[in-house]
Scaffold this active site. Structure first.
Site, PDB file in Angstrom:
ATOM      1  N   GLU A 168      -7.516   3.513  -7.773  1.00 48.22           N
ATOM      2  CA  GLU A 168      -8.539   3.809  -6.758  1.00 48.22           C
ATOM      3  C   GLU A 168      -9.866   3.158  -7.134  1.00 48.22           C
ATOM      4  O   GLU A 168     -10.547   2.562  -6.291  1.00 48.22           O
ATOM      5  CB  GLU A 168      -8.723   5.330  -6.614  1.00 48.22           C
ATOM      6  CG  GLU A 168      -9.774   5.674  -5.570  1.00 48.22           C
ATOM      7  CD  GLU A 168     -10.211   7.132  -5.613  1.00 48.22           C
ATOM      8  OE1 GLU A 168      -9.352   8.022  -5.739  1.00 48.22           O
ATOM      9  OE2 GLU A 168     -11.432   7.373  -5.521  1.00 48.22           O
ATOM     10  N   SER A 303      -2.153  11.085 -13.274  1.00 50.14           N
ATOM     11  CA  SER A 303      -2.877  11.629 -12.121  1.00 50.14           C
ATOM     12  C   SER A 303      -4.254  12.115 -12.568  1.00 50.14           C
ATOM     13  O   SER A 303      -4.369  13.019 -13.407  1.00 50.14           O
ATOM     14  CB  SER A 303      -2.068  12.784 -11.517  1.00 50.14           C
ATOM     15  OG  SER A 303      -2.905  13.605 -10.735  1.00 50.14           O
ATOM     16  N   SER A 304      -5.277  11.520 -11.998  1.00 50.57           N
ATOM     17  CA  SER A 304      -6.650  11.840 -12.405  1.00 50.57           C
ATOM     18  C   SER A 304      -7.010  13.286 -12.087  1.00 50.57           C
ATOM     19  O   SER A 304      -7.519  14.025 -12.930  1.00 50.57           O
ATOM     20  CB  SER A 304      -7.598  10.869 -11.698  1.00 50.57           C
ATOM     21  OG  SER A 304      -8.919  11.286 -11.835  1.00 50.57           O
TER      22      SER A 304
HETATM   23  S1  SF4 Z   1      -6.682  13.649  -3.953  1.00 54.81           S
HETATM   24 FE1  SF4 Z   1      -5.663  13.595  -1.950  1.00 54.81          FE
HETATM   25  S2  SF4 Z   1      -7.263  14.034  -0.425  1.00 54.81           S
HETATM   26 FE2  SF4 Z   1      -8.258  13.469  -2.368  1.00 54.81          FE
HETATM   27  S3  SF4 Z   1      -8.658  11.270  -2.179  1.00 54.81           S
HETATM   28 FE3  SF4 Z   1      -6.701  11.494  -3.266  1.00 54.81          FE
HETATM   29  S4  SF4 Z   1      -5.162  11.425  -1.644  1.00 54.81           S
HETATM   30 FE4  SF4 Z   1      -7.135  11.805  -0.636  1.00 54.81          FE
END
Ligand code: SF4
Length: 392
Positions: A168, A303-304
């Protein structure tokens, strides 16, 4: 999307978890009580990404079964879900495809972009090949991009609080360069933030600075030139408290450097933590109000948002970050992820005897069926059969 939702549900739903949730989030049998956080597991962005991937598979299977479907990296950060996607015949290629992988793509092939998005350059290359893009990027991630693009347009350097290697954040930093002129710097820890603040205030050794942030700044970034106007944004899944601290410290440094009356010209901030991450952190904080003996956090190790839930737990009580129920090998030994050493470790005598309460939460990419497995395993280790559990 609607046509595949039933299929998605059969893969990932859990009747047991729904029953516990409906019963106030508590399940007791024998001397064991399990308490679920109020918010946990799949978020709206993840659900939408999975639905879209399944819908793409259904669509192409019906109208053009020969069309290959590719996925850039992982749809979300959960190994079980990615295995399921692979088993459906979707081919996983690198998040940033290699030249050979790009060469292999043909016009009309389908390429799925995961929930955390992809870099601008990668998207352009895939578009240039004439592929059909199935974009599952979460809307909350796109809001960060919008903010960062705005900073870039206004010649404001984006300071992104996040992990430089996370997909991301990589996608977000590429947006900071979308207009060609923007710069960015990624900070992860408060120690890095303090180093940055000190440089803003007092200057320092430029090559040491660039070395320290190697791989976390834009090409051509010059700390002597590009720290005069900065805008802070964050990866959507960071810890709220830490992100606020990062922006406060940078704001103070900019205020001291340029004067409080001029701060608006030199500093911007936009909180881009997503609602789902915030809800899961808030729910865990509330769960800590109940007396718990230990906490189990379930989710993918990369997973962050899950790692931040584990971090919150570690600060309060014995916490075990596991990817699935199989990690609970016996009541005497658990294997779990140590996010500080980035290794799976073993802890002995982790499940205390007698009357205990175990808190459970799970990251936004963890399906309910994995949460159910973990709950069943806990009761099994305490000698409570699954039938007994369901009869409750
Ligand atoms: S955790 Fe879920 S809601 Fe939040 S940015 Fe990531 S995909 Fe979107």
């Amino acid at each position: 999307m609607q046509a595949v939702q039933a299929q998605v549900l059969t893969h990932y739903r859990s009747e047991l978890v729904e029953r516990i949730r409906a019963g106030g989030g508590v399940l007791s049998a024998g001397e064991l009580t399990v308490k679920l956080a109020k918010e946990f597991g799949f978020c709206y962005g993840v659900e939408r990404a999975i639905d879209r991937a399944y819908a793409a598979k259904k669509h192409f299977s019906e109208v053009s079964p020969q069309t290959p479907i590719y996925l850039l990296g992982e749809i979300i950060h959960n190994p079980e879900v990615n295995d399921q996607i692979r088993n459906m015949g979707i081919q996983i290629i690198s998040p940033k495809p290699t030249d050979a992988e790009l060469e292999n793509l043909k016009s009309g092939d389908a390429v799925i972009i995961p929930a955390f998005g992809t870099e601008v350059g990668t998207r352009k290359k895939i578009e240039a090949k004439g592929c059909v893009i199935v974009d599952t990027t979460c809307g909350d991630v796109m809001s960060v991009w919008k903010r960062v693009r705005q900073y870039s347009k206004e010649n404001v350097t984006s300071i992104i609080h996040g992990k430089a290697k996370h997909e991301e954040t990589k996608a977000t930093t590429s947006q900071a360069r979308a207009y060609g002129s923007g710069h960015y710097l990624v900070v992860f820890t408060l120690a890095e933030t303090d180093y940055l603040c000190n440089y803003i205030l007092n200057g320092g050794n430029k090559s040491e600075f660039l070395d320290k942030f190697k791989g976390a700044h834009s090409d051509g970034f010059d700390p002597d030139v590009h720290l005069k106007a900065v805008g802070v944004a964050n990866q959507t899944t960071m810890l709220r408290g830490e992100t606020m601290e990062v922006q406060n410290r940078i704001k103070n440094a900019m205020s001291q450097k340029f004067g409080a009356t001029e701060i608006d010209k030199h500093f911007r901030f936009f909180d881009t933590i997503c609602g789902a991450t915030q809800d899961r952190q808030d729910a865990l904080e509330k769960l800590f109000n109940d007396p718990l003996n230990l906490l189990i956090v379930i989710g993918g190790y990369n997973s962050s948002n899950t790692s931040h839930l584990a971090e919150m737990g570690e600060a309060k009580l014995p916490t075990y970050f596991i990817k699935n129920a199989a990690m609970m090998e016996s009541d005497k030994m658990i294997r779990h992820w140590n996010q500080h050493t980035l290794k799976e470790v073993e802890t002995l005598d982790w499940l205390p005897p007698g009357k205990i309460t175990v808190g459970i939460t799970a990251g936004a990419s963890c399906p309910n069926n994995l949460i159910e497995d973990a709950i069943r395993r806990l009761f099994q280790l305490r000698g409570v059969s699954v039938q007994e559990l369901l009869a409750n």
